[in-house]
Design a protein around this motif. Sequence first.
Motif, PDB file in Angstrom:
ATOM      1  N   PHE A  28       8.568   0.848   2.194  1.00  0.00           N
ATOM      2  CA  PHE A  28       7.110   0.745   2.353  1.00  0.00           C
ATOM      3  C   PHE A  28       6.620   1.544   3.550  1.00  0.00           C
ATOM      4  N   ILE A  29       7.402   1.524   4.630  1.00  0.00           N
ATOM      5  CA  ILE A  29       7.000   2.304   5.815  1.00  0.00           C
ATOM      6  C   ILE A  29       6.937   3.784   5.465  1.00  0.00           C
ATOM      7  N   LEU A  65       1.543   8.564   2.742  1.00  0.00           N
ATOM      8  CA  LEU A  65       0.102   8.417   2.493  1.00  0.00           C
ATOM      9  C   LEU A  65      -0.700   9.117   3.583  1.00  0.00           C
ATOM     10  N   PHE A  66      -0.278   8.931   4.857  1.00  0.00           N
ATOM     11  CA  PHE A  66      -0.962   9.614   5.959  1.00  0.00           C
ATOM     12  C   PHE A  66      -0.775  11.122   5.874  1.00  0.00           C
ATOM     13  N   ASN A  98       3.896   4.623   3.488  1.00  0.00           N
ATOM     14  CA  ASN A  98       2.697   4.729   4.317  1.00  0.00           C
ATOM     15  C   ASN A  98       2.660   6.038   5.089  1.00  0.00           C
ATOM     16  N   GLN A 152       3.516   8.031  -3.974  1.00  0.00           N
ATOM     17  CA  GLN A 152       4.201   6.961  -4.697  1.00  0.00           C
ATOM     18  C   GLN A 152       5.321   7.470  -5.596  1.00  0.00           C
TER      19      GLN A 152
END
Lengths: 305, 235
Positions: free
Chosen positions: A116-117, A123-124, A120, A230
Amino acid sequence: MSVQFFLQQCLIGLTNGALVALVALGYTMVYGIIGLINFAHGDLIMLGACLALSLVTALGLATAGPTATWLGIALLIVACGLFCGTLNVCVDRIVYKPLRNAPKLAPLVSAIGVSFIFMNIGLFWIGPSDRSFPELLPSTNLLPGEGLQFTWKDLLVLVVVVPLMLGLSLLVKTTRLGRAMRAVSQDPTAAALVGVDVDRVIAATFFIGGALGGAASVIYGLYINTIGFQMGFQNGLYAFTAAVLGGIGSIPGAVVGGLVIGFVRSLSSAYVGERWTGAIVFAILIVILVFRPEGLLGRRTKEKV
Amino acid sequence: MLEVENIEAGYGPIRALDGVSLHVAAGELVAIIGANGAGKTTLLMAISGVVPIRSGQVRFEGRPVTGLAPHEIVRLGIGHSPEGRRIFPRLSVRENLELGGFTRSDRAEMRRDIDEVCGLFPVLGSRMGQMGGTLSGGEQQMLALGRALVGRPRLLLLDEPSLGLAPLVVAKIFEVIAGLSARGIAVVLVEQNARAALKLASRGYVLETGRITLSGSGTELAHDHRVRDAYLGEG
């Protein structure tokens, strides 16, 4: 629905499967050495793809000439390989190593956390929507005639994946490090008692598995042409399935499992329909595991004690 | 050569070693006898750095080794053939032996040492390509001992080398162990076969629930009535 159409699907299956296998190796190597299913591996590759995209933009590869393009691709593979390998080693040092003697679930849940990290960070890095990865290679057909399509992209996959796999199997079979890796995977304490630095061998394994994933991330970008934050989840899941199918912990098993998944995916997409592919792949996985729980090339029995 | 001073070690809340001290001179064969669970294996594992030492000190050739990682201790010259043999089952006999010399860089010399081990245990020589896990128990013990010898230790820790083996094989293993002193290799021998171990050893220690309760020469201990009652089965 001709023979030619079937052969075309097999070619697609071969290249797809080779890519899946390259990712599957990262799962199987880490599992083989410390018994951890590294759920962050797919997302590690996503980060590799983000770096590849940033480098393509920074180097202006989309508009470069043919020689510069090939050199650029080689550079991307090396850079993303080093990046993913190093990142994988850091995660092992910071997250998994302190949990080496903890119950198996602790590192497993931590791996999901790392996944998950990474997502993220991705995503950034590239934003929430899918990004297109520039077509760097010409789509000219390399095979004579009209029917079968085999382009530079397909060739690239095989030219990168096959030598990496051969190199890996040579390394594991013949080198001092490879022998130490096999010893640690079989009995870490006994390996330490003959003088093997177990932590270093584990770190090397994380590096190699991660570096193969880094190479896969570049090929993925060039071959699929779309990346997103993703992408790690589904691709990781297929590769993990390939590793289990082939027999997790077994390096040839990961290759065979990857190819099986590649073929099943392309054939079922062509003959049954794209939307059924996931269901068919996993149905086949279940059937194979019912009859061979240890996977196609996994070990069947425990050895004499 | 080896000095163990008042070490404490254990697993979690369990204290398996409770102030153990012993010493081994160069080339000496020292036996450690004791019941199951007395801490014999933990003692060897603590010397090798596998089980962390909580207090006390281990010195090898005058140098403190407490707190070093197992592979660093091996490099200093302490070999360890662990309980249960723990050969690598899915590596060939040859690869097992070569791993024994993992810390060495003199490959030609190492090959010669491997040949020498095959001279000691001819059965290994005839099975070089076979996987370790396919060997019989006795052959695996020979392999474990051979693997430790290829590392050219100056001190060898041997944990239950005769456990579960046929008498003929035990005799062969003990014959090789007896020959180690002649080659200048000091040995710490942990054995449930106390009689054979004390016969072989120049000195011995009795370990009971994490403490040394008796020590003396091999013959002294073999004739001590407490040892005879408890470990030699002569009530």
